[in-house]
Design an enzyme around this catalytic site. Sequence first.
Site, PDB file in Angstrom:
ATOM      1  N   ILE A 126       0.853  -1.176   0.000  1.00  0.00           N
ATOM      2  CA  ILE A 126       0.000   0.000   0.000  1.00  0.00           C
ATOM      3  C   ILE A 126       0.895   1.234   0.000  1.00  0.00           C
ATOM      4  O   ILE A 126       2.076   1.165   0.344  1.00  0.00           O
ATOM      5  CB  ILE A 126      -0.971   0.021   1.205  1.00  0.00           C
ATOM      6  CG1 ILE A 126      -0.223  -0.161   2.527  1.00  0.00           C
ATOM      7  CG2 ILE A 126      -2.039  -1.048   1.053  1.00  0.00           C
ATOM      8  CD1 ILE A 126      -1.138  -0.160   3.752  1.00  0.00           C
ATOM      9  N   ASP A 127       0.328   2.370  -0.403  1.00  0.00           N
ATOM     10  CA  ASP A 127       1.095   3.602  -0.532  1.00  0.00           C
ATOM     11  C   ASP A 127       1.716   4.026   0.794  1.00  0.00           C
ATOM     12  O   ASP A 127       1.214   3.695   1.873  1.00  0.00           O
ATOM     13  CB  ASP A 127       0.196   4.744  -1.024  1.00  0.00           C
ATOM     14  CG  ASP A 127      -0.302   4.524  -2.437  1.00  0.00           C
ATOM     15  OD1 ASP A 127       0.323   3.745  -3.175  1.00  0.00           O
ATOM     16  OD2 ASP A 127      -1.325   5.150  -2.791  1.00  0.00           O
TER      17      ASP A 127
END
Length: 319
Positions: free
Chosen positions: A147-148
């Site tokens: 995930i970012d």
Amino acid sequence: MKQFTITKNDSGQRLNKFLEKAVPLLPGGLMHKYIRLKRIKINGKRTDFAYRLQEGDLLQLYINDEFFGKPKKKEQPTYLSAKPNISVVYEDDHILLVNKPAGLVVHEDDSGTVDTLIARIHAYLYQYGRWDPNDAASFTPSLCNRIDRGTSGIVIAAKTAEALRVMNQKIRDREIHKSYLCVTCGHVRPREGHIQNYILRHENEHRVSVHDHPVPGARTAVTQYRVINETPELSLVECDLITGRTHQLRAQFAHMGHPLLGDSKYGTNDMNRKYHRKSQALCSYKLRFDFTTDAGSLAYLNGRTFTVPRVEFMSLFDS
């Protein structure tokens, strides 16, 4: 002759993949030639490069000593200096679910930072005796999803080669479902709905654009959402990703006119400053295993759901 006894960590992976890591000086062409000539055997018998290793297998290598020389000196592994600062959601012998905080990258990026989620996981497993790098000839615990940097939430790490193979297949075949919580600026209407549009990546700008109609290079993006709480300025929204495009939720809600609070790329600076947010209010807070095909030794996970105990930005909606 050199031999390896296959451990639990290394079982489940293909022979050629194991050899690429365990004997890095052996060229791929020679590897396949030696397999054909029976100079590489499993349990004393002829084998195939695609054979999946089993725990307890005896791998025998009748190859020159030069291929077992030391490769070029590597830098000190990061797990020896990293701190084991992780929030464990769930752990067993096969997988580890970790609640990644916003602001932490999952792998090393262009900034060159060594403080990454995977480094912390390696430190945790190593320092608490859950992983011995010298016990397995090739496999290193690995992330199954990412995930970012600015997004928080559950990330899956595989502790064995078999778990990595199974989890990658389940993610690819959409047999693992992730739900997100996010905070949007303004009131999302309708309160429950289905978003479908097209996302185009702009690699040089590290961002995406959203289009209501198909454009060359754009991919369909689909999200289900439900507003579960509101304040006079904000909405707390639960989302299920039907597709998993880059920046999907951030870009789609911004396209609707309701950017995520704290999002510096697609959001509103005035609102971000007002609420002192430096990263997007977005959390992958729930994970559900919904296997429809064989999961091997991970079948026990089928039907189980895991959630983040408390999402920090939900305090914005406490009365």
